[in-house]
Scaffold this motif. Structure first.
Motif, PDB file in Angstrom:
ATOM      1  N   ASP A 246       0.859  -1.181   0.000  1.00 27.45           N
ATOM      2  CA  ASP A 246       0.000   0.000   0.000  1.00 27.45           C
ATOM      3  C   ASP A 246       0.894   1.229   0.000  1.00 27.45           C
ATOM      4  N   TYR A 247       0.305   2.362  -0.283  1.00 30.80           N
ATOM      5  CA  TYR A 247       1.072   3.607  -0.238  1.00 30.80           C
ATOM      6  C   TYR A 247       0.219   4.710   0.374  1.00 30.80           C
ATOM      7  N   CYS A 248       0.878   5.760   0.812  1.00 28.89           N
ATOM      8  CA  CYS A 248       0.164   6.914   1.367  1.00 28.89           C
ATOM      9  C   CYS A 248       0.998   8.163   1.100  1.00 28.89           C
ATOM     10  N   ILE A 249       0.320   9.240   0.780  1.00 29.69           N
ATOM     11  CA  ILE A 249       1.008  10.516   0.572  1.00 29.69           C
ATOM     12  C   ILE A 249       0.975  11.281   1.896  1.00 29.69           C
ATOM     13  N   TYR A 259      -4.489   1.625   6.518  1.00 32.77           N
ATOM     14  CA  TYR A 259      -5.572   0.871   7.126  1.00 32.77           C
ATOM     15  C   TYR A 259      -5.344  -0.597   6.750  1.00 32.77           C
ATOM     16  N   PRO A 343      -1.372 -10.678  -6.394  1.00 34.42           N
ATOM     17  CA  PRO A 343      -0.771  -9.565  -5.650  1.00 34.42           C
ATOM     18  C   PRO A 343      -1.234  -8.220  -6.224  1.00 34.42           C
ATOM     19  N   PHE A 344      -0.804  -7.142  -5.607  1.00 32.36           N
ATOM     20  CA  PHE A 344      -1.260  -5.815  -6.019  1.00 32.36           C
ATOM     21  C   PHE A 344      -0.877  -5.502  -7.462  1.00 32.36           C
ATOM     22  N   GLY A 346      -1.277  -7.391  -9.940  1.00 29.93           N
ATOM     23  CA  GLY A 346      -2.170  -8.099 -10.855  1.00 29.93           C
ATOM     24  C   GLY A 346      -1.609  -9.426 -11.313  1.00 29.93           C
ATOM     25  N   LYS A 432       2.008  -1.320 -18.531  1.00 30.80           N
ATOM     26  CA  LYS A 432       2.047  -0.178 -17.614  1.00 30.80           C
ATOM     27  C   LYS A 432       0.968  -0.418 -16.575  1.00 30.80           C
ATOM     28  N   ARG A 433       1.378  -0.593 -15.352  1.00 34.43           N
ATOM     29  CA  ARG A 433       0.450  -0.948 -14.294  1.00 34.43           C
ATOM     30  C   ARG A 433       0.121   0.260 -13.433  1.00 34.43           C
ATOM     31  N   PHE A 434      -1.077   0.239 -12.883  1.00 31.47           N
ATOM     32  CA  PHE A 434      -1.510   1.287 -11.956  1.00 31.47           C
ATOM     33  C   PHE A 434      -1.992   0.633 -10.672  1.00 31.47           C
ATOM     34  N   PHE A 435      -1.606   1.254  -9.570  1.00 27.72           N
ATOM     35  CA  PHE A 435      -2.135   0.847  -8.270  1.00 27.72           C
ATOM     36  C   PHE A 435      -2.544   2.148  -7.590  1.00 27.72           C
ATOM     37  N   GLY A 436      -3.864   2.415  -7.555  1.00 24.33           N
ATOM     38  CA  GLY A 436      -4.308   3.741  -7.130  1.00 24.33           C
ATOM     39  C   GLY A 436      -3.772   4.760  -8.117  1.00 24.33           C
ATOM     40  N   ASP A 437      -3.037   5.729  -7.619  1.00 22.14           N
ATOM     41  CA  ASP A 437      -2.469   6.758  -8.501  1.00 22.14           C
ATOM     42  C   ASP A 437      -0.997   6.501  -8.799  1.00 22.14           C
ATOM     43  N   ARG A 439       2.012   4.724 -10.759  1.00 25.22           N
ATOM     44  CA  ARG A 439       2.163   4.145 -12.092  1.00 25.22           C
ATOM     45  C   ARG A 439       3.505   3.416 -12.161  1.00 25.22           C
TER      46      ARG A 439
END
Lengths: 553, 245
Positions: A246-249, A259, A343-344, A346, A432-437, A439
Motif C-alpha cells: 500500500d502507499y500513502c502521501i 488501514y 498480488p497488487f 495483478g 504499464k500498471r496502476f495501483f491507485g495513482d 504508475r
C-alpha cells in the motif's frame, strides 16, 4: 425564570449526550495477577451508533502515572469481544490501569474511558509489604436485584447455583460468570471503574472506525534537520506468500496512515519512501495509545492477610510455570486473509522458474538466458533494467517497479549477484500498471528460495518494524474442568469463567478449587437491553484446601 | 519578432507533448493527499484505445459516472467509467494521472452507471459463467430471486463486404452490439433464450410444466416486448415452480 429553564434544558441535553455516546466496558477475569501471567478479559460496546461500523477495540495497560505498558487490539463479534494480555515478566508490583477504547472515540472529547484497576505482583518479589493504593472514587454497576448465589463444597469441588430473577433473564443479552480467588487487597477496589477523559495529548490523527483492521499511522521526516517531509510517498509492504502493498502521501505535517485489514497476530512490516534518495528519510510510527489523566495514589502497608496472599500467589505462579510451562499461549501467530487472487501488481504476464534451468551465477546471465522481455545491463558499475511493454509493443523508457520477496527495491544493482540457486520465481508484468495513482513501467517481482528480511538492514532509509495487528481469537478454555493432573497441585487463580447468551433463571456449575489458600469470589455480570449493566459478587469460604507451605509442597 | 519566437516555441512544445503522448507516456502530476484512501486501491493496467472502423466496442460511447465495488466490499463512487463489451472489461479514467486504466477484473465484484436523479443505477455484477468459454463475465441482473434473469452485453467483430472507413482505409469488418438474456436456475445453470415465448418456454423441462408456463404467459399478456415483461415472466414462473427453493 427563562434563564433557569435554559440551564435545565442545557443540563438535560448534556446528560442525554453523555448517555448516548458510545461506551466500552471492560471485564477482566481477575482483579490481580502475577507478572508473566495471562490476564483474560471481555469487552462490551454499548450505545454504538448505527452508522459506526467499527468492531475493533484497543485495550491498553498503563501504570497509575499513565506510562504505557502494552496494548492489544481485539475484534468484536456483535457488541462484545474476548481477549488476553500477557503481563510482562518484569513489571514491578503495583496497581495498574486497564483502558479500553475504539479508534473513533479518540476524536470525541466527551468520551469517558471506563478504567479498570488491576493489581500486579512482581513474580520475583517473594515478600511484598508496600503498594501504591489509588486514591480515587470508583463508579459501580447496579446490583442484580433478587439474585441468589448458593454454593456447597465436596472435597475440592465447589458446586454453585445462581438463581436470576425473571426480569433479568428476560432483559439480559449476555451473562458473564466468573469464579476466582478473592484478593484481600485488590478486591477492595476491583468491582468498579475509574472514569477518565481523553487528554489533549492523545494523537487524534485518523480517528476513524476500524472494521476488522487497524489504522497504522506515523510520521516521515528528514534525518538532516528533523523537519517533516510533506507530499512524500510512503510505501508499506508486508512480506507474505501474497505480498501486501500500500502507499500513502504524507500530509503537511509529514503524517501518513495505512488501514491494514484482516491481519492477525504479530509480524513485520516494511516502510520506505518512494524516492531516489532514501538516505535522508526517517520514519516513526505513532503508538496509538490514549492519554488520560494519571490517578493519584499513596503508599499503603499491606496487612498480614494481604501480604500472605500476595506471597502465596507469587509462589504459586512460580510452581505453575514450573509444572505447566508448555501450556502457555503462543504469541507468534501471523496471518493475512487474502481477499484477492493476485498480488497488487495483478496477474503476472509471465512467471519464470530459474531452478528449472541450468545453473547460472548472476542476474545478467539469468536475464539473458531465461527472462525473455527483461533486459538487465551493468555498465560502469551502474545496473539498469528495462522491460517490454506489450501495450505499445516497445520497451519501457523507465525502470520497472522491482520487488524482492514482496518488498520494493529501487537499486537494480541489488539483484546483480543473484543466481538460479537463490531465485525461486520471477513474476514479470509487461504492461504499464496502476495501483491507485501510482504508475509502474512494468513490474519485476523476484521471490527467493529462503525469504529472510536480514537484507533490509543494509539498505538505508528502509524501516523494518515489528507490529502487533489484531489479536488472534482465542477462547478462555484452559479451565472449567477438573484437575489437569491428579498428582500435580492446582495453582489456578481463576477456576471458572463463562459468557452466556442464552440466559436461564437457574444456572448450575461446578469447578475444582485450587491449592492456593484463600476465599473464592463469584462474580455475575449481566449486560441487559437498554444499555444497562448489573453486577453482583459473593465471597465464599474455601473450606477444603491443601495449603502450600514454604517449600511448595 | 519576439511574438513570432514565442509562437514558434509554443508550437514546438505542443509537438513535443503530442509526440510523448503518442508513445504512451502519461503526464506525471505530483501526488497529493487526495490519493489517500482507506479502501484497497484500484488496480489495473493502461488501456489503449484502438480504432473502431464501424460500430462500437463500448456499452456507452461517452464516459459515464459510476461506482465500482471490489470483492472485499470496498466501494469507489463518482468514477468516470466506460464498459468495453468487446473485451468485457471496465475502463476507468484516472483524473490524477489522466490515464485510461483497464481495471483488474479479478478485484471487482460489481460496478454500476448512475442514471438520472433518483433512478437506480444500471448495475453489472461479475459472475462465473460455467459454459464454454467459461470464466468471469459481467452481467446486468434484471431480477434476482430463486430464478435470476441477467443480460450480457457483447460487441462482436463481424466480417462485411469491403468498405472505406472514416479515415479512408479499406475495411472488411464491423463491430455489432448484442444483448443476450439468460435465466440462472437455482443450481447455477445458465440458460440463454431469445425474447420470444417459445424460446422462454423451452428453458424448462416437462410437458406439463411447459403447458402451464404457456398458460401463465397467455393469461398475463406477456409477449417479451420489453424488460418489464421479461422480468414479470420470470417472476411468475418462479412463483409457480421455484418458490420453495
Amino acid at each position: 425564570m427563562n434563564k433557569k429553564h435554559f440551564i435545565l434544558f442545557l443540563f438535560l441535553v448534556m446528560a442525554f449526550a453523555l448517555k448516548a455516546q458510545e461506551q466500552v466496558h471492560l471485564f477482566p477475569d481477575r482483579s490481580s495477577c502475577v507478572s508473566g501471567d495471562t490476564l483474560w478479559f471481555n469487552v462490551v460496546i454499548i450505545n454504538q451508533t448505527p452508522d459506526n461500523t467499527g468492531n475493533v477495540i484497543h485495550i491498553q495497560l498503563d501504570d497509575l502515572n499513565n506510562h504505557h505498558i502494552m496494548k492489544v487490539s481485539v475484534v468484536c463479534e456483535g457488541n462484545n469481544a474476548e481477549g488476553y494480555l500477557h503481563v510482562p515478566d518484569s513489571l514491578s508490583t503495583g496497581v495498574y490501569v486497564l483502558k479500553a477504547f475504539t479508534n473513533l472515540q479518540k476524536s470525541n472529547p466527551a468520551t469517558i474511558i471506563h478504567q479498570k484497576l488491576v493489581t500486579i505482583y512482581n513474580r520475583f518479589e517473594s515478600v511484598i509489604n508496600l503498594i501504591d493504593l489509588p486514591k480515587t472514587n470508583t463508579s459501580e454497576f447496579g446490583e442484580i436485584p433478587d439474585i441468589s448465589i448458593v454454593s456447597n463444597q465436596e472435597s475440592s469441588i465447589m458446586n454453585v447455583k445462581i438463581d436470576l430473577p425473571d426480569n433479568i433473564c428476560k432483559d439480559a443479552l449476555e451473562l458473564i460468570v466468573t469464579a476466582r480467588l478473592a484478593d484481600p487487597f485488590a478486591d477492595k477496589f476491583s468491582s468498579g471503574w475509574v472514569n477518565g477523559t481523553i487528554s489533549q495529548e492523545t494523537e487524534k490523527y485518523m480517528a476513524v472506525s476500524e472494521n476488522t483492521g487497524i489504522i497504522i499511522s506515523g510520521r516521515i521526516y528528514s534525518l538532516t534537520d528533523g523537519s517533516p517531509k510533506p507530499g512524500s510517498t510512503v510505501l508499506l509492504s508486508i512480506p507474505d506468500t501474497l505480498p501486501y502493498f500500500d502507499y500513502c502521501i504524507a500530509d503537511e505535517q509529514g503524517r501518513f496512515f495505512f488501514y491494514i485489514r484482516n491481519v492477525i497476530g504479530a509480524g513485520n512490516l516494511v516502510l520506505q519512501e518512494l524516492t531516489d534518495n532514501q538516505e535522508d528519510t526517517g520514519m516513526e510510527l505513532f503508538q496509538n495509545y490514549i492519554e488520560t489523566p494519571g490517578i493519584n495514589s499513596e503508599e499503603q502497608v499491606l496487612t498480614n492477610e494481604q501480604r500472605s496472599f500476595s506471597s502465596d500467589i507469587v509462589k504459586a505462579s512460580y510452581f505453575d510455570k514450573f509444572f505447566y510451562h508448555s501450556q502457555s499461549l503462543s504469541s507468534d501467530t501471523f496471518s493475512i486473509r487474502k481477499d484477492f487472487t493476485y498480488p497488487f501488481y495483478g496477474p503476472p504476464t509471465k512467471s519464470f522458474y530459474p531452478k528449472l534451468f541450468i545453473d547460472l551465477d548472476n542476474f545478467t546471465e539469468i536475464s539473458r538466458e531465461i527472462l525473455r522481455g527483461v533486459q538487465y545491463r551493468v555498465r560502469k558499475e551502474q545496473a539498469s533494467i528495462r522491460m517490454l511493454d506489450y501495450g505499445t509493443e516497445s520497451i519501457f523508457a523507465g525502470e520497472p517497479f522491482k520487488l524482492f520477496d514482496g518488498i520494493p527495491v529501487f537499486d537494480p544493482g541489488f539483484f546483480n549477484d543473484m543466481g538460479t540457486n537463490k531465485i525461486k520465481r520471477v513474476d514479470a508484468v509487461f504492461y504499464k500498471r496502476f495501483f491507485g495513482d501510482l504508475r509502474f513501467d512494468g513490474v519485476l517481482a523476484i521471490y527467493s528460495n529462503n525469504p529472510t528480511l536480514s537484507w533490509i538492514e543494509s539498505i538505508p532509509g528502509v524501516s523494518l518494524i515489528h507490529c502487533n495487528y489484531l489479536q488472534p481469537a482465542l477462547r478462555w478454555n484452559f479451565s472449567n474442568k477438573t484437575s489437569r493432573y491428579a498428582n500435580i497441585p492446582n495453582f489456578e487463580k481463576v477456576f471458572y469463567r463463562e459468557r452466556m447468551e442464552h440466559i436461564q433463571s437457574d444456572n448450575n456449575f461446578s469447578f475444582e478449587t485450587s491449592d492456593i489458600k484463600g476465599d473464592i469470589l463469584i462474580e455475575v455480570i449481566a449486560v441487559c437491553k437498554g444499555n444497562e449493566i448489573y453486577q453482583s459478587r459473593k465471597i465464599i469460604e474455601n473450606r477444603k484446601q491443601r495449603v502450600i507451605d514454604k517449600t511448595g509442597n | 519578432m519576439k511574438r513570432k519566437l514565442i509562437i514558434t516555441a509554443c508550437v514546438f512544445l505542443l509537438i513535443v507533448v503530442e509526440a510523448t503522448a503518442q508513445k504512451g507516456f502519461v503526464p506525471v502530476k505530483e501526488l497529493t493527499t487526495e490519493s489517500n484512501t482507506l479502501n484497497y486501491k484500484l488496480a489495473g493496467k493502461q488501456y489503449y484505445n484502438t480504432i473502431i472502423p464501424s460500430g462500437t466496442v463500448f456499452l456507452y460511447d461517452d464516459w459515464k459516472d459510476g461506482y465500482v465495488q471490489l470483492i472485499n466490499g470496498d466501494r469507489y463512487d463518482n468514477l468516470s467509467l466506460k464498459y468495453n463489451i468487446y473485451l468485457d472489461e471496465l475502463i476507468e479514467i484516472n483524473n490524477r494521472s489522466v490515464t485510461m486504466i483497464m481495471l483488474d477484473k479479478n478485484t471487482i465484484s460489481e460496478f454500476g452507471f448512475y442514471n438520472q436523479k433518483n433512478d437506480e443505477p444500471t448495475v453489472f455484477k461479475k459472475m462465473y459463467y460455467p459454459k464454454n468459454p467459461d470464466g468471469d463475465y459481467y452481467f446486468n441482473p434484471l431480477y434476482e430471486g430463486n430464478l435470476k434473469l441477467v443480460v450480457r452485453y457483447r460487441s462482436l467483430e463481424e466480417e462485411t463486404g469491403l468498405y472505406k472507413d472514416s479515415y479512408g482505409i479499406m475495411r472488411n469488418t464491423k463491430y455489432s452490439s448484442y444483448q443476450y438474456y439468460y435465466v440462472i436456475f437455482p443450481d447455477n445453470r445458465f440458460e440463454k433464450f431469445k425474447l420470444k415465448r417459445r424460446s422462454f418456454v423451452e428453458l424448462f423441462e416437462g410437458k406439463e410444466v411447459k403447458k402451464e408456463i404457456r398458460r401463465i404467459l397467455r393469461r398475463n399478456d406477456i409477449f417479451f416486448r420489453n424488460d418489464q415483461q421479461t422480468i414479470k415472466a420470470v417472476q411468475l414462473v418462479e412463483e409457480a415452480f421455484y418458490s420453495n427453493h
